[in-house]
Design a protein around this motif. Structure first.
Motif, PDB file in Angstrom:
ATOM      1  N   LYS A 258       0.837  -1.203   0.000  1.00  0.00           N
ATOM      2  CA  LYS A 258       0.000   0.000   0.000  1.00  0.00           C
ATOM      3  C   LYS A 258       0.873   1.254   0.000  1.00  0.00           C
ATOM      4  CE  LYS A 258      -3.618  -0.213   2.642  1.00  0.00           C
ATOM      5  NZ  LYS A 258      -4.548  -0.143   3.792  1.00  0.00           N
ATOM      6  N   ASN A 259       1.955   1.245   0.769  1.00  0.00           N
ATOM      7  CA  ASN A 259       2.886   2.385   0.791  1.00  0.00           C
ATOM      8  C   ASN A 259       3.588   2.555  -0.546  1.00  0.00           C
ATOM      9  OD1 ASN A 259       2.412   3.253   3.390  1.00  0.00           O
ATOM     10  ND2 ASN A 259       3.933   1.880   4.280  1.00  0.00           N
ATOM     11  N   VAL A 260       3.937   1.454  -1.188  1.00  0.00           N
ATOM     12  CA  VAL A 260       4.581   1.527  -2.503  1.00  0.00           C
ATOM     13  C   VAL A 260       3.641   2.158  -3.514  1.00  0.00           C
ATOM     14  CG1 VAL A 260       5.402   0.118  -4.425  1.00  0.00           C
ATOM     15  CG2 VAL A 260       6.187  -0.375  -2.118  1.00  0.00           C
ATOM     16  N   ILE A 261       2.386   1.713  -3.541  1.00  0.00           N
ATOM     17  CA  ILE A 261       1.420   2.268  -4.491  1.00  0.00           C
ATOM     18  C   ILE A 261       1.180   3.739  -4.222  1.00  0.00           C
ATOM     19  CG2 ILE A 261      -1.014   2.183  -5.191  1.00  0.00           C
ATOM     20  CD1 ILE A 261      -0.811  -0.854  -4.949  1.00  0.00           C
ATOM     21  N   LYS A 262       1.123   4.116  -2.948  1.00  0.00           N
ATOM     22  CA  LYS A 262       0.890   5.510  -2.591  1.00  0.00           C
ATOM     23  C   LYS A 262       2.058   6.392  -3.028  1.00  0.00           C
ATOM     24  CE  LYS A 262       1.210   6.885   1.669  1.00  0.00           C
ATOM     25  NZ  LYS A 262       0.987   7.057   3.099  1.00  0.00           N
ATOM     26  N   ASN A 263       3.284   5.899  -2.901  1.00  0.00           N
ATOM     27  CA  ASN A 263       4.455   6.711  -3.215  1.00  0.00           C
ATOM     28  C   ASN A 263       4.880   6.637  -4.677  1.00  0.00           C
ATOM     29  OD1 ASN A 263       5.109   7.898  -0.652  1.00  0.00           O
ATOM     30  ND2 ASN A 263       5.522   5.818   0.030  1.00  0.00           N
ATOM     31  N   VAL A 264       4.678   5.515  -5.327  1.00  0.00           N
ATOM     32  CA  VAL A 264       5.088   5.379  -6.733  1.00  0.00           C
ATOM     33  C   VAL A 264       4.039   5.985  -7.652  1.00  0.00           C
ATOM     34  CG1 VAL A 264       5.609   3.723  -8.561  1.00  0.00           C
ATOM     35  CG2 VAL A 264       6.546   3.386  -6.289  1.00  0.00           C
ATOM     36  N   GLY A 265       2.783   5.800  -7.329  1.00  0.00           N
ATOM     37  CA  GLY A 265       1.720   6.353  -8.158  1.00  0.00           C
ATOM     38  C   GLY A 265       0.614   5.335  -8.392  1.00  0.00           C
ATOM     39  N   ILE A 266      -0.407   5.760  -9.067  1.00  0.00           N
ATOM     40  CA  ILE A 266      -1.547   4.890  -9.342  1.00  0.00           C
ATOM     41  C   ILE A 266      -1.212   4.031 -10.555  1.00  0.00           C
ATOM     42  CG2 ILE A 266      -3.980   4.823  -9.991  1.00  0.00           C
ATOM     43  CD1 ILE A 266      -4.259   7.521  -8.554  1.00  0.00           C
ATOM     44  N   PRO A 267      -1.379   2.711 -10.444  1.00  0.00           N
ATOM     45  CA  PRO A 267      -1.076   1.855 -11.598  1.00  0.00           C
ATOM     46  C   PRO A 267      -2.096   2.029 -12.714  1.00  0.00           C
ATOM     47  CG  PRO A 267      -1.938   0.549  -9.780  1.00  0.00           C
ATOM     48  CD  PRO A 267      -1.779   1.945  -9.272  1.00  0.00           C
ATOM     49  N   PRO A 268      -1.688   1.779 -13.953  1.00  0.00           N
ATOM     50  CA  PRO A 268      -2.630   1.904 -15.075  1.00  0.00           C
ATOM     51  C   PRO A 268      -3.708   0.825 -14.991  1.00  0.00           C
ATOM     52  CG  PRO A 268      -0.570   0.959 -15.821  1.00  0.00           C
ATOM     53  CD  PRO A 268      -0.365   1.375 -14.400  1.00  0.00           C
ATOM     54  N   GLU A 269      -4.845   1.109 -15.547  1.00  0.00           N
ATOM     55  CA  GLU A 269      -5.964   0.176 -15.500  1.00  0.00           C
ATOM     56  C   GLU A 269      -5.772  -0.894 -16.578  1.00  0.00           C
ATOM     57  OE1 GLU A 269      -9.160  -1.369 -13.698  1.00  0.00           O
ATOM     58  OE2 GLU A 269      -8.166   0.479 -13.086  1.00  0.00           O
ATOM     59  N   ASN A 270      -5.660  -2.142 -16.160  1.00  0.00           N
ATOM     60  CA  ASN A 270      -5.566  -3.282 -17.067  1.00  0.00           C
ATOM     61  C   ASN A 270      -6.186  -4.499 -16.386  1.00  0.00           C
ATOM     62  OD1 ASN A 270      -3.609  -4.140 -15.261  1.00  0.00           O
ATOM     63  ND2 ASN A 270      -1.910  -3.544 -16.568  1.00  0.00           N
ATOM     64  N   GLU A 271      -6.134  -5.633 -17.029  1.00  0.00           N
ATOM     65  CA  GLU A 271      -6.776  -6.833 -16.490  1.00  0.00           C
ATOM     66  C   GLU A 271      -6.122  -7.279 -15.183  1.00  0.00           C
ATOM     67  OE1 GLU A 271      -9.516  -9.624 -15.985  1.00  0.00           O
ATOM     68  OE2 GLU A 271      -9.536  -8.171 -17.614  1.00  0.00           O
ATOM     69  N   TYR A 272      -4.803  -7.212 -15.110  1.00  0.00           N
ATOM     70  CA  TYR A 272      -4.102  -7.618 -13.889  1.00  0.00           C
ATOM     71  C   TYR A 272      -4.461  -6.701 -12.722  1.00  0.00           C
ATOM     72  CZ  TYR A 272      -0.360  -9.271 -10.878  1.00  0.00           C
ATOM     73  OH  TYR A 272       0.342  -9.801  -9.832  1.00  0.00           O
ATOM     74  N   THR A 273      -4.567  -5.423 -12.975  1.00  0.00           N
ATOM     75  CA  THR A 273      -4.944  -4.465 -11.926  1.00  0.00           C
ATOM     76  C   THR A 273      -6.361  -4.738 -11.440  1.00  0.00           C
ATOM     77  OG1 THR A 273      -3.540  -2.817 -12.986  1.00  0.00           O
ATOM     78  CG2 THR A 273      -5.090  -2.019 -11.354  1.00  0.00           C
ATOM     79  N   ARG A 274      -7.257  -5.071 -12.354  1.00  0.00           N
ATOM     80  CA  ARG A 274      -8.631  -5.387 -11.958  1.00  0.00           C
ATOM     81  C   ARG A 274      -8.690  -6.652 -11.106  1.00  0.00           C
ATOM     82  NH1 ARG A 274      -9.709  -2.873 -16.946  1.00  0.00           N
ATOM     83  NH2 ARG A 274      -9.428  -4.734 -18.216  1.00  0.00           N
TER      84      ARG A 274
END
Length: 74
Positions: free
Chosen positions: A47-63
């Motif tokens: 959660k800290n990595v996502i908050k600091n690196v940025g929002i990942p692009p929307e794709n099937e793996y992210t969903r």
């Protein structure tokens, strides 16, 4: 538990690039020891990595990850 390759797939970048981005924030993650390499990241660290690196692009793996771990993107 997330591995580095899981986080790299989430952001659609290479494992090496993901490590470069994470290396900047490793000291703020819990249980950081500079003499060892961290292989697994728990939910709080991811959660800290996502908050600091940025929002990942929307794709099937992210969903798929969002369906399994909705608290990860809060």
């Amino acid at each position: 538990m997330f591995r580095l390759i899981d986080l790299a797939n989430l952001f659609c970048i290479s494992k090496r690039t993901m490590y470069r981005r994470i290396s900047k924030i490793l000291p703020i993650l819990r249980k950081f020891n500079p003499k060892t390499h961290k292989h697994f990241y728990n939910l709080e660290d991811a959660k800290n990595v996502i908050k600091n690196v940025g929002i990942p692009p929307e794709n099937e793996y992210t969903r798929q990850i969002r369906a399994k771990f909705p608290e990860l993107f809060e």
